[in-house]
Structure formats: C-alpha cells, structure tokens
Design a protein around this motif. Sequence first.
Motif, PDB file in Angstrom:
ATOM      1  N   ASP A   3       0.727  -1.382   0.062  1.00 59.31           N
ATOM      2  CA  ASP A   3      -0.031   0.136  -0.133  1.00 59.31           C
ATOM      3  C   ASP A   3       0.839   1.256   0.008  1.00 59.31           C
ATOM      4  OD1 ASP A   3      -2.251   1.483  -0.072  1.00 59.31           O
ATOM      5  OD2 ASP A   3      -2.822   0.601   1.944  1.00 59.31           O
ATOM      6  N   GLU A   4       0.484   2.307  -0.411  1.00 58.77           N
ATOM      7  CA  GLU A   4       1.220   3.725  -0.495  1.00 58.77           C
ATOM      8  C   GLU A   4       1.517   4.267   0.619  1.00 58.77           C
ATOM      9  OE1 GLU A   4      -1.191   6.716  -2.684  1.00 58.77           O
ATOM     10  OE2 GLU A   4      -2.768   5.984  -1.848  1.00 58.77           O
ATOM     11  N   ASN A   5       0.827   3.595   1.917  1.00 61.19           N
ATOM     12  CA  ASN A   5       1.420   4.211   3.455  1.00 61.19           C
ATOM     13  C   ASN A   5       2.523   3.327   3.975  1.00 61.19           C
ATOM     14  OD1 ASN A   5       0.022   1.687   3.874  1.00 61.19           O
ATOM     15  ND2 ASN A   5      -1.711   2.531   4.764  1.00 61.19           N
ATOM     16  N   LEU A   6       3.159   2.483   3.062  1.00 59.45           N
ATOM     17  CA  LEU A   6       4.381   1.842   3.414  1.00 59.45           C
ATOM     18  C   LEU A   6       5.591   2.234   2.533  1.00 59.45           C
ATOM     19  CD1 LEU A   6       2.975  -1.871   3.682  1.00 59.45           C
ATOM     20  CD2 LEU A   6       3.438  -0.120   5.489  1.00 59.45           C
ATOM     21  N   PRO A   7       6.788   2.037   3.195  1.00 61.97           N
ATOM     22  CA  PRO A   7       8.037   2.514   2.571  1.00 61.97           C
ATOM     23  C   PRO A   7       8.039   1.425   1.403  1.00 61.97           C
ATOM     24  CG  PRO A   7       8.354   1.925   4.710  1.00 61.97           C
ATOM     25  CD  PRO A   7       6.944   1.874   4.562  1.00 61.97           C
ATOM     26  N   LYS A   8       8.454   2.057   0.267  1.00 65.49           N
ATOM     27  CA  LYS A   8       8.692   1.372  -1.144  1.00 65.49           C
ATOM     28  C   LYS A   8      10.058   0.307  -0.668  1.00 65.49           C
ATOM     29  CE  LYS A   8      11.269   4.801  -3.500  1.00 65.49           C
ATOM     30  NZ  LYS A   8      11.298   5.473  -4.859  1.00 65.49           N
ATOM     31  N   ARG A   9      11.032   0.578   0.141  1.00 64.72           N
ATOM     32  CA  ARG A   9      12.042  -0.172   0.351  1.00 64.72           C
ATOM     33  C   ARG A   9      11.746  -1.578   0.992  1.00 64.72           C
ATOM     34  NH1 ARG A   9      16.664   3.047   3.225  1.00 64.72           N
ATOM     35  NH2 ARG A   9      15.686   1.550   4.817  1.00 64.72           N
ATOM     36  N   LEU A  10      10.525  -1.574   1.347  1.00 67.49           N
ATOM     37  CA  LEU A  10      10.146  -2.937   2.083  1.00 67.49           C
ATOM     38  C   LEU A  10       9.981  -4.061   1.199  1.00 67.49           C
ATOM     39  CD1 LEU A  10       9.031  -3.691   4.757  1.00 67.49           C
ATOM     40  CD2 LEU A  10       6.930  -2.874   4.360  1.00 67.49           C
ATOM     41  N   LYS A  11       9.597  -3.657  -0.158  1.00 67.06           N
ATOM     42  CA  LYS A  11       9.554  -4.933  -1.273  1.00 67.06           C
ATOM     43  C   LYS A  11      10.933  -5.458  -1.331  1.00 67.06           C
ATOM     44  CE  LYS A  11      10.212  -2.110  -5.385  1.00 67.06           C
ATOM     45  NZ  LYS A  11       9.384  -2.016  -6.824  1.00 67.06           N
ATOM     46  N   GLU A  12      11.882  -4.600  -1.100  1.00 65.45           N
ATOM     47  CA  GLU A  12      13.444  -5.208  -1.221  1.00 65.45           C
ATOM     48  C   GLU A  12      13.811  -6.425  -0.371  1.00 65.45           C
ATOM     49  OE1 GLU A  12      15.725  -1.916  -1.065  1.00 65.45           O
ATOM     50  OE2 GLU A  12      14.799  -0.955  -2.816  1.00 65.45           O
ATOM     51  N   ILE A  13      12.957  -6.273   0.773  1.00 67.78           N
ATOM     52  CA  ILE A  13      13.291  -7.580   1.926  1.00 67.78           C
ATOM     53  C   ILE A  13      12.413  -8.606   1.850  1.00 67.78           C
ATOM     54  CG2 ILE A  13      14.539  -5.950   3.102  1.00 67.78           C
ATOM     55  CD1 ILE A  13      12.157  -5.847   5.120  1.00 67.78           C
ATOM     56  N   LEU A  14      11.603  -8.756   0.929  1.00 69.07           N
ATOM     57  CA  LEU A  14      10.507  -9.783   0.915  1.00 69.07           C
ATOM     58  C   LEU A  14      10.716 -10.679  -0.321  1.00 69.07           C
ATOM     59  CD1 LEU A  14       7.416  -7.620   1.598  1.00 69.07           C
ATOM     60  CD2 LEU A  14       8.588  -9.099   3.049  1.00 69.07           C
ATOM     61  N   LYS A  18       7.338 -11.755  -5.659  1.00 69.90           N
ATOM     62  CA  LYS A  18       7.397 -10.542  -6.531  1.00 69.90           C
ATOM     63  C   LYS A  18       6.508  -9.620  -5.850  1.00 69.90           C
ATOM     64  CE  LYS A  18       7.257  -9.240 -11.444  1.00 69.90           C
ATOM     65  NZ  LYS A  18       6.821  -9.578 -12.600  1.00 69.90           N
ATOM     66  N   VAL A  19       7.176  -8.252  -5.425  1.00 70.60           N
ATOM     67  CA  VAL A  19       6.282  -7.118  -4.838  1.00 70.60           C
ATOM     68  C   VAL A  19       6.208  -5.980  -5.520  1.00 70.60           C
ATOM     69  CG1 VAL A  19       6.015  -6.058  -2.520  1.00 70.60           C
ATOM     70  CG2 VAL A  19       7.112  -8.490  -2.500  1.00 70.60           C
ATOM     71  N   HIS A  20       5.240  -5.512  -5.567  1.00 71.40           N
ATOM     72  CA  HIS A  20       5.067  -4.195  -6.337  1.00 71.40           C
ATOM     73  C   HIS A  20       4.332  -3.206  -5.172  1.00 71.40           C
ATOM     74  CE1 HIS A  20       5.415  -5.848 -10.430  1.00 71.40           C
ATOM     75  NE2 HIS A  20       4.626  -6.878  -9.989  1.00 71.40           N
ATOM     76  N   THR A  21       4.533  -1.947  -5.612  1.00 66.61           N
ATOM     77  CA  THR A  21       4.056  -0.838  -4.915  1.00 66.61           C
ATOM     78  C   THR A  21       2.822  -0.262  -5.458  1.00 66.61           C
ATOM     79  OG1 THR A  21       5.467   1.178  -5.402  1.00 66.61           O
ATOM     80  CG2 THR A  21       6.246  -0.312  -3.599  1.00 66.61           C
ATOM     81  N   VAL A  22       1.855   0.524  -4.769  1.00 68.21           N
ATOM     82  CA  VAL A  22       1.000   1.280  -5.473  1.00 68.21           C
ATOM     83  C   VAL A  22       1.438   2.087  -6.514  1.00 68.21           C
ATOM     84  CG1 VAL A  22      -1.172   2.757  -4.959  1.00 68.21           C
ATOM     85  CG2 VAL A  22      -0.701   0.765  -3.475  1.00 68.21           C
ATOM     86  N   ILE A  48      -0.617  -5.757   1.342  1.00 66.75           N
ATOM     87  CA  ILE A  48      -0.094  -5.435   2.777  1.00 66.75           C
ATOM     88  C   ILE A  48      -0.284  -3.809   2.913  1.00 66.75           C
ATOM     89  CG2 ILE A  48       2.335  -5.290   4.036  1.00 66.75           C
ATOM     90  CD1 ILE A  48       3.359  -7.625   1.882  1.00 66.75           C
ATOM     91  N   THR A  49      -0.685  -3.477   4.144  1.00 62.13           N
ATOM     92  CA  THR A  49      -0.865  -2.232   4.545  1.00 62.13           C
ATOM     93  C   THR A  49      -0.531  -1.786   5.955  1.00 62.13           C
ATOM     94  OG1 THR A  49      -2.668  -0.438   4.312  1.00 62.13           O
ATOM     95  CG2 THR A  49      -3.489  -2.708   5.086  1.00 62.13           C
ATOM     96  N   PHE A  50      -0.493  -0.493   5.954  1.00 58.87           N
ATOM     97  CA  PHE A  50      -0.479  -0.081   7.535  1.00 58.87           C
ATOM     98  C   PHE A  50      -1.738   0.342   8.056  1.00 58.87           C
ATOM     99  CE2 PHE A  50       1.086   3.324  10.605  1.00 58.87           C
ATOM    100  CZ  PHE A  50       1.846   2.458  11.325  1.00 58.87           C
ATOM    101  N   ASP A  51      -2.920   0.423   7.000  1.00 59.70           N
ATOM    102  CA  ASP A  51      -4.167   1.022   7.386  1.00 59.70           C
ATOM    103  C   ASP A  51      -4.990   0.069   8.232  1.00 59.70           C
ATOM    104  OD1 ASP A  51      -6.590   2.031   7.538  1.00 59.70           O
ATOM    105  OD2 ASP A  51      -6.958   2.373   5.388  1.00 59.70           O
ATOM    106  N   ARG A  52      -4.975   0.338   9.621  1.00 59.96           N
ATOM    107  CA  ARG A  52      -5.622  -0.517  10.504  1.00 59.96           C
ATOM    108  C   ARG A  52      -7.238  -0.474  10.611  1.00 59.96           C
ATOM    109  NH1 ARG A  52      -1.706   1.067  15.356  1.00 59.96           N
ATOM    110  NH2 ARG A  52      -0.647   2.143  13.675  1.00 59.96           N
ATOM    111  N   ILE A  78      12.657   0.916   9.078  1.00 62.25           N
ATOM    112  CA  ILE A  78      13.420   0.266  10.083  1.00 62.25           C
ATOM    113  C   ILE A  78      12.280  -0.329  11.204  1.00 62.25           C
ATOM    114  CG2 ILE A  78      14.702   0.926  12.303  1.00 62.25           C
ATOM    115  CD1 ILE A  78      15.974   3.200  10.702  1.00 62.25           C
ATOM    116  N   THR A  79      11.448   0.150  11.435  1.00 66.86           N
ATOM    117  CA  THR A  79      10.399  -0.394  12.416  1.00 66.86           C
ATOM    118  C   THR A  79       9.777  -1.695  11.590  1.00 66.86           C
ATOM    119  OG1 THR A  79       9.853   1.530  13.496  1.00 66.86           O
ATOM    120  CG2 THR A  79       8.187  -0.121  13.659  1.00 66.86           C
ATOM    121  N   LEU A  80       9.511  -1.371  10.361  1.00 70.83           N
ATOM    122  CA  LEU A  80       8.501  -2.522   9.692  1.00 70.83           C
ATOM    123  C   LEU A  80       9.316  -3.779   9.160  1.00 70.83           C
ATOM    124  CD1 LEU A  80       6.035  -0.462   7.536  1.00 70.83           C
ATOM    125  CD2 LEU A  80       5.658  -1.754   9.767  1.00 70.83           C
ATOM    126  N   SER A  81      10.836  -3.397   9.007  1.00 75.69           N
ATOM    127  CA  SER A  81      11.442  -4.377   8.636  1.00 75.69           C
ATOM    128  C   SER A  81      11.710  -5.291   9.636  1.00 75.69           C
ATOM    129  CB  SER A  81      12.988  -3.870   8.133  1.00 75.69           C
ATOM    130  OG  SER A  81      13.591  -3.306   9.253  1.00 75.69           O
TER     131      SER A  81
END
Length: 103
Positions: A3-14, A18-22, A48-52, A78-81
């Motif tokens: 989701d757009e509320n997540l840092p795009k770098r998160l896709k690099e650690i998954l 194959k992960v895409h961002t919004v 995957i989102t941060f929107d609870r 840093i937190t989400l990794s």
Amino acid sequence: MLDENLPKRLKEILPPHKVHTVRDCGWNGVKNGELLRLMLSENFDALITFDRNLKYQQNFKKYSIPVIVLNAPDNSFITLSKYRNKILNLLEKELATGPHEIK
C-alpha cells in the motif's frame, strides 16, 4: 502489493515474492475499494498495508483478497523491516480473504 502508506524499500526485503508498490502500478491516490478491485483484476495475491481501519471500511465478501495489516508503532522502514519474517510466514500460507493482523 504494498500500500502507498508503506515505505517502498520494504519490497526489497520480501524475496522470493514479487512485490509491487501502489506507486509502481500508477495507482497513487486510488481509494481502497477501487485498489482492491484493481488488484483482483491484475491477479495480485495480497495487499500489505499499515491502514488498521481497512478491515472496518471494506466488505471482504465483495473483495476476495487477503490483506496483511501491519500493526506497528510507526510505518518507518526500520520499524517495519522487523516484521519481515512474520510477513513472509503469512505469505507462505494460503490466506483466507480479508484482514490478517501482524503485531
């Protein structure tokens, strides 16, 4: 899909997923219901989102897609990794439609 509320770098650690961002898809600013519809039409497996609040805002009988909700103190990389292994464990499972919260 991140989701757009997540840092795009998160896709690099998954990997191996194959992960895409919004943003990658050009869907910035798209409302959640429309985003879920677009994801289904493009055969995405999960959001995957941060929107609870998403679980209260959408009818997941209408949008049959799993949503991983990251319940963290903030949405910094840093937190989400630190949630990487929990995210990967969920992605390895056959997830039911709707929200799946990670704390």
